[in-house]
Design a protein around this motif. Sequence first.
Motif, PDB file in Angstrom:
ATOM      1  N   UNK A   1       0.804  -1.228   0.000  1.00 12.06           N
ATOM      2  CA  UNK A   1       0.000   0.000   0.000  1.00 12.06           C
ATOM      3  C   UNK A   1       0.841   1.285   0.000  1.00 12.06           C
ATOM      4  N   UNK A   2       2.158   1.143  -0.299  1.00  8.23           N
ATOM      5  CA  UNK A   2       2.982   2.370  -0.404  1.00  8.23           C
ATOM      6  C   UNK A   2       2.619   3.171  -1.658  1.00  8.23           C
ATOM      7  N   UNK A   3       2.029   2.466  -2.648  1.00  6.77           N
ATOM      8  CA  UNK A   3       1.568   3.165  -3.853  1.00  6.77           C
ATOM      9  C   UNK A   3       0.098   2.840  -4.071  1.00  6.77           C
ATOM     10  N   UNK A   4      -0.570   3.706  -4.839  1.00  2.00           N
ATOM     11  CA  UNK A   4      -1.995   3.506  -5.103  1.00  2.00           C
ATOM     12  C   UNK A   4      -2.186   2.368  -6.110  1.00  2.00           C
ATOM     13  N   UNK A   5      -1.291   2.343  -7.103  1.00  5.24           N
ATOM     14  CA  UNK A   5      -1.404   1.327  -8.150  1.00  5.24           C
ATOM     15  C   UNK A   5      -0.070   1.208  -8.874  1.00  5.24           C
ATOM     16  N   UNK A   6       0.128   0.091  -9.578  1.00  4.82           N
ATOM     17  CA  UNK A   6       1.313  -0.077 -10.433  1.00  4.82           C
ATOM     18  C   UNK A   6       0.805  -0.452 -11.821  1.00  4.82           C
ATOM     19  N   UNK A   7       1.323   0.233 -12.855  1.00  2.00           N
ATOM     20  CA  UNK A   7       0.883  -0.136 -14.209  1.00  2.00           C
ATOM     21  C   UNK A   7       1.973   0.176 -15.232  1.00  2.00           C
ATOM     22  N   UNK A   8       1.805  -0.380 -16.429  1.00  3.57           N
ATOM     23  CA  UNK A   8       2.729  -0.087 -17.526  1.00  3.57           C
ATOM     24  C   UNK A   8       2.235   1.170 -18.242  1.00  3.57           C
ATOM     25  N   UNK A   9       3.171   1.924 -18.825  1.00  2.00           N
ATOM     26  CA  UNK A   9       2.776   3.140 -19.550  1.00  2.00           C
ATOM     27  C   UNK A   9       3.551   3.253 -20.860  1.00  2.00           C
ATOM     28  N   UNK A  10       2.911   3.868 -21.849  1.00  2.00           N
ATOM     29  CA  UNK A  10       3.611   4.127 -23.122  1.00  2.00           C
ATOM     30  C   UNK A  10       3.813   5.623 -23.326  1.00  2.00           C
ATOM     31  N   UNK A  11       3.724   6.399 -22.211  1.00  2.00           N
ATOM     32  CA  UNK A  11       3.899   7.846 -22.368  1.00  2.00           C
ATOM     33  C   UNK A  11       5.356   8.273 -22.175  1.00  2.00           C
ATOM     34  N   UNK A  12       6.251   7.274 -21.928  1.00  2.00           N
ATOM     35  CA  UNK A  12       7.659   7.631 -21.691  1.00  2.00           C
ATOM     36  C   UNK A  12       8.527   7.172 -22.862  1.00  2.00           C
ATOM     37  N   UNK A  13       9.586   7.912 -23.135  1.00  2.00           N
ATOM     38  CA  UNK A  13      10.536   7.490 -24.180  1.00  2.00           C
ATOM     39  C   UNK A  13      11.907   7.208 -23.574  1.00  2.00           C
ATOM     40  N   UNK A  14      12.437   8.147 -22.761  1.00 10.06           N
ATOM     41  CA  UNK A  14      13.821   8.001 -22.247  1.00 10.06           C
ATOM     42  C   UNK A  14      13.882   7.634 -20.766  1.00 10.06           C
ATOM     43  N   UNK A  15      12.738   7.600 -20.099  1.00 16.75           N
ATOM     44  CA  UNK A  15      12.729   7.440 -18.642  1.00 16.75           C
ATOM     45  C   UNK A  15      12.122   6.081 -18.286  1.00 16.75           C
ATOM     46  N   UNK A  16      12.696   5.386 -17.298  1.00 12.78           N
ATOM     47  CA  UNK A  16      12.164   4.055 -16.966  1.00 12.78           C
ATOM     48  C   UNK A  16      10.808   4.097 -16.242  1.00 12.78           C
ATOM     49  N   UNK A  17      10.605   5.124 -15.369  1.00 11.99           N
ATOM     50  CA  UNK A  17       9.369   5.123 -14.576  1.00 11.99           C
ATOM     51  C   UNK A  17       9.020   6.528 -14.104  1.00 11.99           C
ATOM     52  N   UNK A  18       7.724   6.740 -13.874  1.00 16.05           N
ATOM     53  CA  UNK A  18       7.271   8.008 -13.267  1.00 16.05           C
ATOM     54  C   UNK A  18       6.199   7.695 -12.230  1.00 16.05           C
ATOM     55  N   UNK A  19       5.906   8.697 -11.403  1.00 15.21           N
ATOM     56  CA  UNK A  19       4.743   8.569 -10.517  1.00 15.21           C
ATOM     57  C   UNK A  19       3.738   9.651 -10.917  1.00 15.21           C
ATOM     58  N   UNK A  20       2.444   9.325 -10.830  1.00 13.84           N
ATOM     59  CA  UNK A  20       1.389  10.301 -11.150  1.00 13.84           C
ATOM     60  C   UNK A  20       0.357  10.284 -10.023  1.00 13.84           C
TER      61      UNK A  20
END
Length: 624
Positions: free
Chosen positions: A521-540
Amino acid sequence: MSNQGKETRGFQSEVKQLLHLMIHSLYSNKEIFLRELISNASDAADKLRFKALENPDLYAGDGELGVKIWVNKDAQTLSISDNGIGMTRDEVIENLGTIAKSGTKAFLESIGSDQAKDSQLIGQFGVGFYSAFIVADKVTVTTRAATAKSDEAVMWESTGEGEYTLSDANKDTRGTEITLHLKDDEKEFLEDWRLRSIISKYSDHIALPVEILTKDDESSEVKWEKINKAQALWTRSKSEINDDEYKEFYKHLSHDYAEPLIWSHNRVEGKQEYTSLLYIPSKAPWDMWNRDHKHGLKLYVQRVFIMDDAEQFMPNYLRFVKGLIDSNDLPLNVSREILQDSKVTQNLRNACTKRVLQMLEKLAKDDSEKYQQFWNEFGQLLKEGTGEDYTNRENIAKLLRFASTKNDSDAQTVSLEEYVSRMQEGQEKIYYITADSYQAAKNSAHLELFNKKGIEVLLLSDRIDEWMMSHLTEFEGKTFQSVSKSDESIEKLADQESEEQKHAQKELEPFIERVKSILGDRVKDVKLTHRLTDTPAIVTTADDEMTTQMAKLFASAGQKIPEIKYTFELNPDHALVKKAADTQEDSEFKDWVELLLDQALLAEKGSLNDPSNFIKNLNKLLTK
């Protein structure tokens, strides 16, 4: 009679510093000392008129209100006297020995001794009485308060070095007389023609007669001659006032050294009768962000001065506006308390607000360079208006300027109208990002998808921006969307998946479940995204949740902030995410997940709760 006798007192250190800077900085335009002293005399007369509304006896004797100027060539002195309100001993100490503005000390220290910078900044400070020392090596002030007897006058004297003397004095009339003992190289100010030209140039608009003592060469008769028009500038018709007169009147009103940027002179008749003369300065005053910064308009009722800084006529976000309002509909004995609830005040405030916004709109349309100058000085204040002034929000929004991904500079030059005109076909929203700095906004991973698609994003990095965006919900029917939040429109932009991608996504489902089991429960959810090109991960964050920037605002105001639960989004095409997905060993997998999450949090928040753990993980994985 006051029997405090003679005493010598030291100037407050700020006064000493100001005197030194003023004498050296404003020397190239030294004649302004006369404008400042006449301006002060005019204020003293205004204050007496106001006090006499309650106590007409204050007017007793002492003739018509006015300013008198005379010279004594033998003694090398120039004298200026008024029969206005005058000062008591305590008021003399307060007005001529101290500068009662918070932040003065820090401001003066920040100027240092850079001559070129000085005149501009000292001008911002307001010139005032101390300008007398530009031309005089000694100044003597004799003053008697309107309520005092003739033997209760006070004499103040100083050479402008570090101290001044106070002594009891006799004065037959109320008011203040200032005698300047001119320096040897300032004798030009003893010449009749020189004084006349200065008075005509600077003091024509003052509603008080300014008289000079003249001697007829033939008959040797000595008489007082009025030099100025002595008609309040705002009561004259616009067509007979030239720009120079408007500019000089601004300097009299504001004690500003610089010229105003623009102004608007307006007479309204009908249901409500009033005249307003509103100025927008070209430079922000040095103390604009101080809590005790005095602002507001000068209020006159039927041409009688009532009060300075009547803030009831201008909303707080327009506190940079200078000027006056002369109303025929308010009572002469109006007080600040009555103004607070008066219907007339409310109407005048609305009218003045509209007038200022129209002035700015016209400036933005006619002269973008001048408008940019205004925005650089006062734009942050205008942003406050989005939350303070619901009625005019649409008009304020048109005046806002932003940095954007279309430009390569942090200059805030893009209007919302421009942004909307450049929106791509099918683009539903106005996209923006808020961050601690322009660089942080410009280089944020949240922009990768938008840069790839060529979609413009507004880059917001002023402290007030997050607060502003919580009030600015739409413009011309388009809603605003933060790119650091999860949103359908952003998903739609990112989700043009090929069959291959869909297959890869299905294969990575166990990987996502494994990440979820570690983070819990440290995060609300985990999912894959296609909005990134050069970065491995983001939080929203979700659209209905508090943003990171808003949380920082709360924290800096010392308020408790709710914990933000982020959605952790991973880029399946990035080498590091692939490496993590291929890692079988549980403890190493956990290190990868922690590292990727910490990276994303660091980029979003600018700090981590446990930076040493991040460094430990990073080093561990680097050594492998």
